[in-house]
Scaffold this active site. Structure first.
Site, PDB file in Angstrom:
ATOM      1  N   LYS A   1       0.771  -1.224   0.082  1.00 40.51           N
ATOM      2  CA  LYS A   1      -0.072  -0.101   0.026  1.00 40.51           C
ATOM      3  C   LYS A   1       0.783   1.414  -0.006  1.00 40.51           C
ATOM      4  O   LYS A   1       0.274   2.329  -0.320  1.00 40.51           O
ATOM      5  CB  LYS A   1      -1.228  -0.026   0.996  1.00 40.51           C
ATOM      6  CG  LYS A   1      -0.643   0.490   2.452  1.00 40.51           C
ATOM      7  CD  LYS A   1      -2.082   0.546   3.309  1.00 40.51           C
ATOM      8  CE  LYS A   1      -1.653   0.980   4.517  1.00 40.51           C
ATOM      9  NZ  LYS A   1      -2.570   1.336   5.544  1.00 40.51           N
ATOM     10  N   ASP A   2       2.157   1.088   0.296  1.00 36.70           N
ATOM     11  CA  ASP A   2       2.991   2.242   0.310  1.00 36.70           C
ATOM     12  C   ASP A   2       3.594   2.588  -0.953  1.00 36.70           C
ATOM     13  O   ASP A   2       4.253   3.432  -1.250  1.00 36.70           O
ATOM     14  CB  ASP A   2       4.163   2.091   1.585  1.00 36.70           C
ATOM     15  CG  ASP A   2       3.431   2.087   2.816  1.00 36.70           C
ATOM     16  OD1 ASP A   2       2.663   3.142   2.878  1.00 36.70           O
ATOM     17  OD2 ASP A   2       3.897   1.664   3.864  1.00 36.70           O
TER      18      ASP A   2
ATOM     19  N   ARG B   1      -8.557   8.461   4.379  1.00 34.07           N
ATOM     20  CA  ARG B   1      -9.642   7.530   4.071  1.00 34.07           C
ATOM     21  C   ARG B   1     -10.277   7.090   5.194  1.00 34.07           C
ATOM     22  O   ARG B   1     -11.480   6.762   5.627  1.00 34.07           O
ATOM     23  CB  ARG B   1      -8.693   6.228   3.388  1.00 34.07           C
ATOM     24  CG  ARG B   1      -9.430   4.860   3.117  1.00 34.07           C
ATOM     25  CD  ARG B   1      -8.606   3.998   2.753  1.00 34.07           C
ATOM     26  NE  ARG B   1      -7.444   3.496   3.743  1.00 34.07           N
ATOM     27  CZ  ARG B   1      -7.685   2.703   4.804  1.00 34.07           C
ATOM     28  NH1 ARG B   1      -9.030   2.076   4.897  1.00 34.07           N
ATOM     29  NH2 ARG B   1      -6.642   2.478   5.573  1.00 34.07           N
ATOM     30  N   ARG B   2      -9.408   6.619   6.342  1.00 30.62           N
ATOM     31  CA  ARG B   2     -10.161   6.131   7.486  1.00 30.62           C
ATOM     32  C   ARG B   2     -11.094   7.268   8.238  1.00 30.62           C
ATOM     33  O   ARG B   2     -12.170   7.086   8.555  1.00 30.62           O
ATOM     34  CB  ARG B   2      -8.981   5.780   8.631  1.00 30.62           C
ATOM     35  CG  ARG B   2      -8.442   4.529   8.287  1.00 30.62           C
ATOM     36  CD  ARG B   2      -7.101   4.137   9.064  1.00 30.62           C
ATOM     37  NE  ARG B   2      -6.392   3.041   8.640  1.00 30.62           N
ATOM     38  CZ  ARG B   2      -5.178   2.651   9.050  1.00 30.62           C
ATOM     39  NH1 ARG B   2      -4.331   3.826   9.402  1.00 30.62           N
ATOM     40  NH2 ARG B   2      -4.678   1.474   8.370  1.00 30.62           N
TER      41      ARG B   2
ATOM     42  N   ARG C   1       0.931  10.774  14.142  1.00 29.83           N
ATOM     43  CA  ARG C   1       1.975  10.460  13.286  1.00 29.83           C
ATOM     44  C   ARG C   1       3.219   9.623  13.628  1.00 29.83           C
ATOM     45  O   ARG C   1       3.016   9.532  15.097  1.00 29.83           O
ATOM     46  CB  ARG C   1       2.554  11.798  12.582  1.00 29.83           C
ATOM     47  CG  ARG C   1       1.588  12.376  11.847  1.00 29.83           C
ATOM     48  CD  ARG C   1       2.131  13.358  10.953  1.00 29.83           C
ATOM     49  NE  ARG C   1       0.968  14.101  10.293  1.00 29.83           N
ATOM     50  CZ  ARG C   1       0.348  13.793   9.082  1.00 29.83           C
ATOM     51  NH1 ARG C   1       0.570  12.724   8.552  1.00 29.83           N
ATOM     52  NH2 ARG C   1      -0.649  14.455   8.585  1.00 29.83           N
TER      53      ARG C   1
ATOM     54  N   ARG D   1       3.408   5.575  17.696  1.00 28.18           N
ATOM     55  CA  ARG D   1       2.012   5.812  17.912  1.00 28.18           C
ATOM     56  C   ARG D   1       1.392   4.961  18.901  1.00 28.18           C
ATOM     57  O   ARG D   1       0.567   5.571  19.666  1.00 28.18           O
ATOM     58  CB  ARG D   1       1.236   5.082  16.601  1.00 28.18           C
ATOM     59  CG  ARG D   1       1.675   6.197  15.217  1.00 28.18           C
ATOM     60  CD  ARG D   1       0.756   5.651  14.077  1.00 28.18           C
ATOM     61  NE  ARG D   1       1.301   6.347  12.994  1.00 28.18           N
ATOM     62  CZ  ARG D   1       0.495   6.522  11.912  1.00 28.18           C
ATOM     63  NH1 ARG D   1      -0.848   6.358  11.961  1.00 28.18           N
ATOM     64  NH2 ARG D   1       0.919   7.280  11.088  1.00 28.18           N
TER      65      ARG D   1
ATOM     66  N   CYS E   1      -1.713   8.180  -2.511  1.00 31.16           N
ATOM     67  CA  CYS E   1      -1.903   7.276  -1.423  1.00 31.16           C
ATOM     68  C   CYS E   1      -2.586   8.033  -0.359  1.00 31.16           C
ATOM     69  O   CYS E   1      -2.900   7.477   0.567  1.00 31.16           O
ATOM     70  CB  CYS E   1      -0.245   6.824  -0.975  1.00 31.16           C
ATOM     71  SG  CYS E   1       0.420   8.390  -0.466  1.00 31.16           S
TER      72      CYS E   1
END
Ligand code: DPM
Length: 363
Positions: A100-101, A151-152, A169, A175, A263
């Site tokens: 996904k990156d 997106r989330r 971040r 996190r 992305c």
């Protein structure tokens, strides 16, 4: 013993060197070769790289893998001393990423040579220890949820209007520390796959299904990036491909690419392979989720022998080279992504994404 089921076929690849390109075995016995895999420094990157290295070691016990940290994106492959200079010019690389990156268009000369079997692609809720036992639904009004994924945030704002969303971040370790050691966040949202790889599965309090939050393109799958012209390394890593994952991810990446989403746009997907059908649900959202478009399409992915002969499996599709997956199925997956993007574009997806991008840039 050479790499391809005991047969050394690399002589044909390398006319200038009458030895096996991969194991450096010649008629006079074995000379081992070191393949260096580049990795970033984070714990997740190391874990992901190690898992691919372990698979390669199982498959090719004669190959020596070495993992090195490098801040450059790619790390050069090292050969045994005696042929180092000559072989170095081939500049063969192997880098493990979260799919996904990786952008849907890779820089020229690179390709994704393997997409490994996808694990749980969904997002998960990790609660502040104080909130254990709660769900997003039952968290008190105005509880702050940490995520910097548009997106989330878009999907969850719409679905759980009693919650607030703030950026968080840093890498996963940072996190989790920010969540546990401060009182800034009631919970954070992270990919289940990353949490599992880190060994933090026990912190998952809730997995978000597609009705709550659809996942990002490529989420949960690992990708191996190589130089496109390094046919030997491409061949070597191609056995790592998981065919269903490849087809799902080609469809997802084609969808994102055709939407011209990067992305960092609120775009989400859900894919499934069932009874030789590939299903793709794709959606775009405004930043607060109030405006959205979501559609599902499907395609058959059974290869029809006749036409598959005419399709070149070696060609890249949305950056992926999967020579062992039927080209026709890959073409259909790619077309599915493009068709779904066109359907959403015809309903106004471009406008939604343009506004989202402008508002986000102005933040
Ligand atoms: C991308 C996003 C995030 C990562 C955007 C998104 C999450 C950023 C954030 C493209 N890359 O998902 O909408 O939460 O602020 C990333 C993670 C993994 C790969 C961590 C995560 C591990 C899971 C995987 C960061 N990239 O999403 O929790 O392999 O898919």
């Amino acid at each position: 013993m050479c790499w391809e089921r005991g047969v050394c076929k690399n002589v044909s690849f390398n006319l200038s060197w009458p030895i096996c390109f991969l194991c450096q075995q010649d008629g006079n016995g074995k000379a081992s070769r070191v393949i260096r895999i580049g990795t970033r420094k984070s714990q997740l990157a190391r874990i992901q790289t190690d898992s691919v290295a372990d698979r390669l070691k199982e498959l090719y016990p004669d190959i020596h893998l070495e993992i090195g940290e490098n801040h450059q994106r790619l790390y050069f492959l090292l050969f045994t001393k005696e042929l180092e200079n000559a072989l170095e010019r081939n500049e063969v690389d192997l880098v493990v990423h979260s799919l996904k990156d990786l952008p849907t268009t890779l820089p020229p000369g690179f390709t994704i040579g393997a997409v490994l079997k996808r694990e749980n692609p969904h997002d998960a809720v990790v609660l502040h220890p104080q909130n254990v036992g709660k769900t997003l639904d039952s968290l008190p009004e105005n509880s702050v949820i940490g995520t910097s994924s548009l997106r989330r945030a878009a999907q969850l704002k719409k679905r759980f209007p009693h919650l607030k969303f703030n950026d968080i971040r840093g890498n996963l370790n940072t996190r989790l520390k920010k969540l546990d050691e401060k009182d800034d966040f009631a919970a954070i949202i992270l990919a289940a796959a990353g949490l599992r790889r880190m060994g933090w599965e026990n912190r998952i309090s809730q997995i978000l299904g597609p009705e709550d939050c659809m996942y990002a393109v490529g989420q949960g799958a690992l990708a191996v990036e190589v130089r496109a012209r390094d046919v030997d390394i491409l061949e070597m890593v191609s056995v790592l491909h998981d065919p269903d994952t490849v087809l799902r991810c080609i469809a997802e990446r084609a969808f994102l690419r055709h939407l011209e989403g990067g992305c960092s746009v609120p775009v989400a997907v859900h894919t499934q392979v069932k009874d030789s059908q590939l299903y793709l649900t794709g959606a775009v959202y405004s930043l607060d989720g109030s405006d959205s478009l979501k559609e599902t399409m499907q395609t058959s992915i059974t290869a029809n022998d006749k036409s598959s002969e005419e399709v070149d499996e070696r060609v890249q599709r949305v950056g992926v080279t999967a020579s062992k997956v039927p080209g026709e199925a890959q073409d259909r997956a790619e077309r599915l992504g493009v068709d779904l993007a066109n359907l959403l574009l015809s309903k106004g997806a471009k406008e939604i994404l343009t506004v989202a991008r402008q508002l986000n840039d102005a933040r």
